[in-house]
Design a protein around this motif. Sequence first.
Motif, short mmCIF file in Angstrom:
data_model
loop_
_atom_site.label_atom_id
_atom_site.label_comp_id
_atom_site.label_asym_id
_atom_site.label_seq_id
_atom_site.Cartn_x
_atom_site.Cartn_y
_atom_site.Cartn_z
N UNK A 198 -21.25 -9.09 -49.27
CA UNK A 198 -21.91 -8.94 -47.97
C UNK A 198 -23.42 -8.98 -48.18
N UNK A 199 -23.90 -10.09 -48.72
CA UNK A 199 -25.28 -10.16 -49.21
C UNK A 199 -26.29 -10.31 -48.08
N UNK A 200 -26.12 -11.31 -47.27
CA UNK A 200 -27.01 -11.55 -46.13
C UNK A 200 -26.33 -12.56 -45.23
N UNK A 201 -26.79 -12.68 -44.01
CA UNK A 201 -26.15 -13.59 -43.06
C UNK A 201 -26.19 -15.04 -43.54
N UNK A 260 -14.76 -22.35 -44.77
CA UNK A 260 -15.84 -21.64 -44.08
C UNK A 260 -16.23 -20.37 -44.81
N UNK A 261 -17.25 -19.69 -44.32
CA UNK A 261 -17.72 -18.46 -44.96
C UNK A 261 -17.28 -17.24 -44.15
N UNK A 262 -17.24 -16.12 -44.83
CA UNK A 262 -16.92 -14.84 -44.20
C UNK A 262 -18.11 -14.40 -43.34
N UNK A 263 -17.87 -13.92 -42.12
CA UNK A 263 -18.99 -13.43 -41.30
C UNK A 263 -19.65 -12.20 -41.92
N UNK A 264 -20.94 -12.09 -41.76
CA UNK A 264 -21.67 -10.90 -42.22
C UNK A 264 -21.25 -9.69 -41.38
N UNK A 265 -21.22 -8.52 -41.99
CA UNK A 265 -20.84 -7.31 -41.27
C UNK A 265 -21.73 -6.14 -41.65
N UNK A 266 -22.18 -5.40 -40.66
CA UNK A 266 -23.00 -4.21 -40.94
C UNK A 266 -22.15 -3.07 -41.48
N UNK A 267 -20.82 -3.22 -41.42
CA UNK A 267 -19.94 -2.13 -41.85
C UNK A 267 -19.48 -2.26 -43.30
#
Length: 208
Positions: A57-60, A43-50
């Motif tokens: 952390x490119x885009x959702x 699976x992929x890593x969840x996007x984070x605003x932090x």
Amino acid sequence: NFTTFREQRSKLMNDSLIAKVIREDDIDQFQEILSKTNISINSTIPYSIFEACQYVNRSESNMPTLIEFASFFGSFKFLMMNDAELSPSVMDYAINGGNIEIIHILEDSNCSFETALDAAIHDQKDEIVDYILDNKLKEFDIDSICTAIANLNYKVLVRVLDMLYENANEYDSDGVTPLIYASENNNVEIVNLILSIDGIDVNKSDAN
């Protein structure tokens, strides 16, 4: 609440648990997460605003897989041992993270080095550039020249100078010439260097 938000923001890290345990190479907790949830090892890593590091952390819709994320942060072996799928981009993540040991493992796993040299030039990873060249995994070419110019990698540019003189009008794989890259960067020194080359075609546009 706002206090929690400020605490997370100050850490400048992805706030998801799976990202945290991979980043900290916490194998025991990682195994526990996999055993108690339906999270796939691919699976992929969840996007984070932090998250402060944009590379992971490119885009959702364009987040790294778990093994790509692990390759960047150097916490890699457990995922390999559990047969996580090696994506075409995993080598680039390892190079950007600068972990030679992981690059060795990927080499032993027959991962492609097709884009590895340009990735190392782009990321200014001199040790990895040398490793790729010394082990004859890839050689400098027009893409190497253009990547060095576009990313102001002067150490590599010095090494490919003779090749630049011989291929100044050539297109790279994106259909762009060295002069166009230098001009787009407003790099007067490199522009003047290229313009001094006999036979340079100043009117040659990109291939597109």
